[in-house]
Design an enzyme around this catalytic site. Sequence first.
Site, PDB file in Angstrom:
ATOM      1  CB  ALA A 155      31.138 -62.803  25.917  1.00 24.09           C
ATOM      2  CG  LEU A 156      25.900 -65.907  24.327  1.00 22.85           C
ATOM      3  CD1 LEU A 156      24.926 -67.077  24.187  1.00 22.85           C
ATOM      4  CD2 LEU A 156      26.042 -65.187  22.995  1.00 22.85           C
TER       5      LEU A 156
ATOM      6  CG  HIS B  70      24.586 -62.058  22.211  1.00 22.89           C
ATOM      7  ND1 HIS B  70      25.436 -61.693  23.234  1.00 22.89           N
ATOM      8  CD2 HIS B  70      25.265 -61.795  21.067  1.00 22.89           C
ATOM      9  CE1 HIS B  70      26.570 -61.236  22.724  1.00 22.89           C
ATOM     10  NE2 HIS B  70      26.502 -61.284  21.414  1.00 22.89           N
TER      11      HIS B  70
ATOM     12  CG  ASP C 164      27.601 -55.229  15.630  1.00 22.39           C
ATOM     13  OD1 ASP C 164      28.720 -54.797  15.895  1.00 22.39           O
ATOM     14  OD2 ASP C 164      26.925 -55.903  16.443  1.00 22.39           O
TER      15      ASP C 164
END
Length: 278
Positions: A29-30, A34, A149
């Site tokens: 689900a780029l 990304h 993250d």
Amino acid sequence: MLILTKAAMIHAVTAEFKGKVSFIPTMGALHEGHLSLVDKGKELGDLVVCSIFVNPTQFNEASDLEKYPRTVSADLRKLIDRGCDMVFLPDVSEIYPDRVDTRIDLDLEGIDKPMEGQHRPGHFQGVVRVVKRLLDIVDTDFLIMGQKDYQQYRIIERMIEKLDLPVEIVMGDTLREPSGLAMSSRNARLSAEERDKASVIYAALKSIEKNFRSGDPVELVRKAWSRLEESGLEPEYIELVDGDTLLPIVKSRDYSKVVVAAAARLGQVRLIDNVIIQ
Ligand code: AMP
């Protein structure tokens, strides 16, 4: 762009490659975030490899795994357009074959405990397991991961140190929508109105950053918490931690690198973000 589904194949190609390899693990689900890591991979290495694998062991909620967006053909198109050289697209049995014991028991010295660790039991064990397995398969010089993250990044950095793996981890900046909302595959599950609301997370983190040196951390967090709630979000945590140990900070002046991180739910969607306060 070469698309490989077998671990042995991608291992052979990357191990034999003479130049530097950059590797970007993703769950697909780029989005532009990304792809910015692909750009970084191209700057650093001669061969850019991405993986797309929705890793079941890192999902602590079955419904989250089930609803995770899967857009493989659009992802491949984006990677071709961005100049990625190779994609590893394994199925679950290739990453976790019965014959291989991929479990890994590593003392992360507590950095897996706060923040996401409190709210997603087992999540980081799953992340460490899949990244270790991917690094066994893809013979890479650079492992490129996003600041988005932050805790995951620190944990993988610690794993690399502890296992003395011959790979350099590199951090990519968080890419954001014009509203400030951090790009995320999960944003696809938000309505236009919800996306608008969700931008309050970054605004609240930035306001903690701005007032950090003069304000009381507890009070700053309290205000940010109310701000999220007023916009219809349900905060799970807002934490100010030491950027290295991820231990909670007590007095603002005693730290050189502080991270303020938050997770909040908006409807069915769980969003995370963070800001590094230097
Ligand atoms: P994911 O597909 O969510 O597992 O993410 C794959 C990699 O992309 C991780 O290293 C993430 O930290 C990174 N990433 C996710 N969102 C962003 C973003 N908005 N900007 C930069 N990198 C990101």
